[in-house]
Structure formats: structure tokens, C-alpha cells
Design a protein around this motif. Sequence first.
Motif, PDB file in Angstrom:
ATOM      1  N   THR A  56      -2.808  -3.326  -4.358  1.00 37.95           N
ATOM      2  CA  THR A  56      -2.451  -2.151  -3.567  1.00 37.95           C
ATOM      3  C   THR A  56      -2.539  -2.406  -2.064  1.00 37.95           C
ATOM      4  O   THR A  56      -2.329  -1.486  -1.273  1.00 37.95           O
ATOM      5  CB  THR A  56      -3.356  -0.951  -3.937  1.00 37.95           C
ATOM      6  N   ARG A  57      -2.828  -3.644  -1.693  1.00 38.04           N
ATOM      7  CA  ARG A  57      -2.828  -4.044  -0.290  1.00 38.04           C
ATOM      8  C   ARG A  57      -2.306  -5.473  -0.198  1.00 38.04           C
ATOM      9  O   ARG A  57      -2.554  -6.289  -1.083  1.00 38.04           O
ATOM     10  CB  ARG A  57      -4.248  -3.988   0.295  1.00 38.04           C
ATOM     11  N   ASP A 110       0.807  -1.219   0.000  1.00 37.12           N
ATOM     12  CA  ASP A 110       0.000   0.000   0.000  1.00 37.12           C
ATOM     13  C   ASP A 110       0.841   1.271   0.000  1.00 37.12           C
ATOM     14  O   ASP A 110       0.307   2.377   0.093  1.00 37.12           O
ATOM     15  CB  ASP A 110      -0.970   0.003   1.182  1.00 37.12           C
TER      16      ASP A 110
END
Length: 197
Positions: free
Chosen positions: A140-141, A108
Motif C-alpha cells: 500500500t506504499r 497508496d
Amino acid sequence: MLSRRVMLGAVAALAAPRLSVAAARMGDDGLHKQDWFLDSFLELGDDLEMAAGQGRGLMVLVEQAGCPYCRELHLVNFERAAIVEYITAHFDVVQLDLWGARAVLDFDGEELEERRLAAKWGVNFTPTTLLFPAANAGATRAAQAEAFRLPGYLKPFHYLSSLEYVARGEYLKQPFQRYLQDRFEALRAQGIEPDVW
């Protein structure tokens, strides 16, 4: 002029397998090291992107100094050529220290010390193996990128099965226990009794 002994030694060196499964060494941080671990800038999203560009996933291995099960992972599982060959064919491996202070860039974009990242990811046991398949590059995580985790030590059969479970995309189709049962049944149908202990 080269002597026959030097010439034979050079030929033998070239013919030797490229992977040494007995190459574990102790690092200054108290963790066992393997020559095939990725020398990473610890930017995990980029590491997964680079691995995916080569058709591999990313394995993040969280360990701690003095951990007897981490030692088992290196001196039992990683001594088996089949496991090392499977890992190096399908994953790039990044090693983190559960209590370490190196800066790591999470998926992230947050930069944390290793110990803070381990807490953020809910890593409570060592060794913990986290598997991020190539298909999840660009996540993104970490929770989006992670396909499977092995919290603690697994014996060689189960460890290799876990790697195959992710690399073959079986984690998208069925729970791990069902995958193991299918493997047992397939091996037994061939007259092979799996060595699970």
C-alpha cells in the motif's frame, strides 16, 4: 499463387527473434521508447498486481528529455539481447517522465502528476530504475513495494546484475555490493573476467 521469394520472406519473418533490441525510437515527449514497454493506465499498484499474476515484477523507469545517460541506457544497455530478454522475462516496464504531467496512481491510492510522484519518491537523477518484485504485490506504499533502485546510469554488467539481484530474491539475503563480489568470484572461478566497463 505465392512466389518463392514471398514464401521465403514469410518463413524468415516467422523465424526471426521476437525481440528487436534496436527498436528504440524517440517519442513525442522526447523520451526513447521500446516496443516492450508496458502500455499502462499508470495505476502502479494494479500494474504490479498484473505483472505478479504473470510471475513478473514491475520496473518503473524514470527518464527526462535530453538526458545523455537515458540515451546510453537505450542505445547501449537495451541494445544487448541478454538484458532485454532478462527484463521481458522478469519485469513489466512502465516509463515515467521526470517532468511529465500525466496522472499516475501511486501504490497508496494518491493520484499525482509524474513530476510530483518523482519528487514524492525522491527520484533526483535520470535514468532512475525502480524495481518492484512480484512478492511485493498488494503493498500500500511505494516504499513497501520497492526492493531496489538504480539512481543513474549503470553499465550493462552492473545493470543486468541489478535485475538478477531482485528477480532472484537476493536483495532479501545480502547487500548489492556483496552480491556483485560473489558474482565476480564465481565468474573468475570459471575463468571468466567480467566486462564491467
